[in-house]
Design an enzyme around this catalytic site. Sequence first.
Site, short mmCIF file in Angstrom:
data_model
loop_
_atom_site.label_atom_id
_atom_site.label_comp_id
_atom_site.label_asym_id
_atom_site.label_seq_id
_atom_site.Cartn_x
_atom_site.Cartn_y
_atom_site.Cartn_z
CE LYS A 12 -2.11 -1.17 3.79
NZ LYS A 12 -1.45 -2.47 3.98
CB THR A 13 3.60 2.35 2.24
OG1 THR A 13 2.76 2.19 3.39
CG2 THR A 13 4.46 3.58 2.40
CG ASP A 55 0.62 4.95 4.35
OD1 ASP A 55 -0.19 4.01 4.24
OD2 ASP A 55 1.86 4.78 4.38
CD GLU A 56 -0.13 2.86 8.54
OE1 GLU A 56 -1.07 2.14 8.89
OE2 GLU A 56 1.05 2.46 8.45
CD GLN A 110 -1.48 -3.29 9.13
OE1 GLN A 110 -0.49 -2.79 9.62
NE2 GLN A 110 -1.59 -3.53 7.84
NE ARG A 115 3.91 -4.23 11.05
CZ ARG A 115 3.40 -3.81 9.90
NH1 ARG A 115 4.04 -2.92 9.18
NH2 ARG A 115 2.25 -4.27 9.45
#
Length: 769
Positions: free
Chosen positions: A40-41, A227-228, A258, A611
Amino acid sequence: MPNADPEISPYLRDLNPGQLEAVEALDGPVLVLAGAGTGKTRTLTARIAHILCTGRAWPSQILAVTFTNKAAAEMRERVERTVPMQIGSFPWLGTFHAISARILREHSERAGRKPNFTILDSDDQTRLLKQVITASGIDEKKWPARQLSATIDRWKNQCWLPSDVPASQRRSFEGRVVDLYQEYQQRLEILNSVDFGDLILLVVELLRQDEELLAGYQRRFKYILVDEYQDINTAQYAWLRLFAQGRSNICCVGDEDQSIYGWRGADVGNILAFDRHFDGVTVVRLEQNYRSTRHILAVAGAVIGNNRNRLGKELWTDLPGGEKVQLIGHWDGKAEASWIGSEIEALVSAVGSRRRYKFSDMAVLVRASFLMREIEDRFLALGLPYVVIGGARFYERKEIRDALAYFRLVVSSADDLAFERIVNTPRRAVGEKAQLTIRNLARQEGVSLLAAAGRLLADGAFTGRTAIGLNGFIGDIECWSELLRRGEMGHLDLAEQIIDGSGLPQMWLRMKTPEGDGRVENLKELVRSLREFDSIQGFLEHVSLVFDNLQEAEGDRVSIMTLHAAKGLEYPVIFLPAWEEGIFPSARTLEQEGPAGLEEERRLAYVGITRAREICTISCAGNRNQYGSWNAQLHSRFIDELPREELEMLAPPGIMASPFGNGAKSAGKPGSRFDGSASKPAGGYGAPGFRRLVSRAAERSAGAARREVEPAKAAAHVEYASGVRVFHQKFGYGQVRSQEGDKLVVEFECSGTKHIIASYVSLADGSEG
Ligand code: ATP
Ligand code: MG
């Protein structure tokens, strides 16, 4: 499948079809809703590159919002690397707060500020609120400033000005909470200041009131990227919406699995309702994970699969299976920290079949910051370089430094720096003016600040609350110094008495927020860490060495951070310690939020596991010192959710059987170094901690979440004669004055006369019953 067409720009070449679709859909709103590590990022970054390379906008016309400054810096760097031309700076790439501050400075007059307004931190905020409360005649002890500060923060996250607060929420602070909010806002304006919440709120207000200004920004921001997105709150949504109403070229990426900032007002509903909030949304879903090996992904997927409230998505990877996720139970937190240290040493020296890793390839992610202390101490002992991301290292934290200053002043009354730090912390009405008077006399007479303060007090130089405050402070310090000199009291008891008597825990508790609780936990952890030393002086010496070490650690370092701070980051090796009931999932979240809180905790577990790229290690301890006492810990319910076939279960070094059942390998793999301190063989499988781990299911059904290892004090009724010398954990030594049933009146040497329960005191050594 990546695109092999040689004509295609390099930044597009590595993208898969879904990512490419999100990058090329430049007109209209786009939502990329996809799991961890699906790119995504990376898609956002490629989209910025694409916008620039196709000449659609200048960097100054792109509004790109990330969650942390670290993420913003990374994104900027990546775009600069990708785009072949000189592009200049990105003035509008940053966090919500940073971008808002920039906008507010440009139009500060309209928000009632001068361009050089200051941004208050939470300490300043609380101090100001205290003044506001006191000025209104409300008793600040009953209605503490920190509670008001939490309330106002919450309202600001909701985008509520005083007039927006619903009637049902106006009752606290004697029904005047909204007046206080209003008054606080006025004071901020007079002080030419804003707080963090204001940064967003004032921009929203400004733009709502000034159509022309808003239209200007809407014209300027040709493209908006976020983002996020799963973690934005109501105020941030309102903020974005204003800008996006212009051209609607908004691209948001996120993962509802998330969402971990609900406790700070984040509303996952924003991402789920995106296609209702904007018209003509292109939704892109990505399913290929490029980050983690198959085993890691399978474990993460199994854990999050237990959440009911989710859209549900399956991730896949064509990366190899790699190593299984490791699960290990330790005797206690110290053994766990020791094992992590040894593993890291083994990984950087490439023993066994593993490749060589750098320190910076590894991260330790903890649920609560107090858990860092034990790990930091172990790293310091081993000389492993480390950095704490998103927060101060344990001994650098404010509450810890304050507490250390109390210890220092007790040990050495000449420690003027310590005196200055704490004479008015917590506040005791010894303001700047009084401190100046003290400093002047100390300089004139060549004595310590503590001595000067004592003299001034005796001469009646101070009156009223200042005199009372200073008198109490000096009295406490002298009393503790005396106890230290006599050496009758154990250093742990004395340390506990100092911390308690300092008022620091009470100061943070009054905050009634997770942050305040966290600081109190840190203080308890500090007292606990003294167990490893013979005296307070020995401990302080250790700490000064720690500070020495801290300064030189630059460059290649292991990262330590909370799970919350790890969002969006990735590391080849991840350690996830302290997966224990009460800690993770956090008891506080479960108490306050119930099932929804449990799901948020589980999302946090998912964030943690995802992560990791190659190696992921989950651990727990059978005993942990928390809240100042030893608790037998039950392993986290999330451990039960890990699929066994994806795990390699390790037995702690020195213990032959696994706490989780059969089939565990010994953790002492060839080449890894375990020192004796990593285990207490006397414990073994049959030791209480591990027995509890195994019989956890039975315990839980009995409703026991956590048990004290130490047996409760026998409550036998004892008669004390008047004049007998007794000892109390908190108040120290004293003489019994009278007794009625199980209640005693004791005159303590340092703490004055107290009424206490008889079973809480013991006879002082040498006393006769
Ligand atoms: P998170 O949900 O954790 O924020 P994300 O979806 O933002 O994750 P990224 O950080 O963008 O994921 O990407 C994860 C990793 O996968 C990065 O190392 C990235 O470079 C890599 N990656 C992403 N897309 C591709 C691709 N198409 N080909 C190869 N590698 C990719
Ligand atoms: Mg990301």
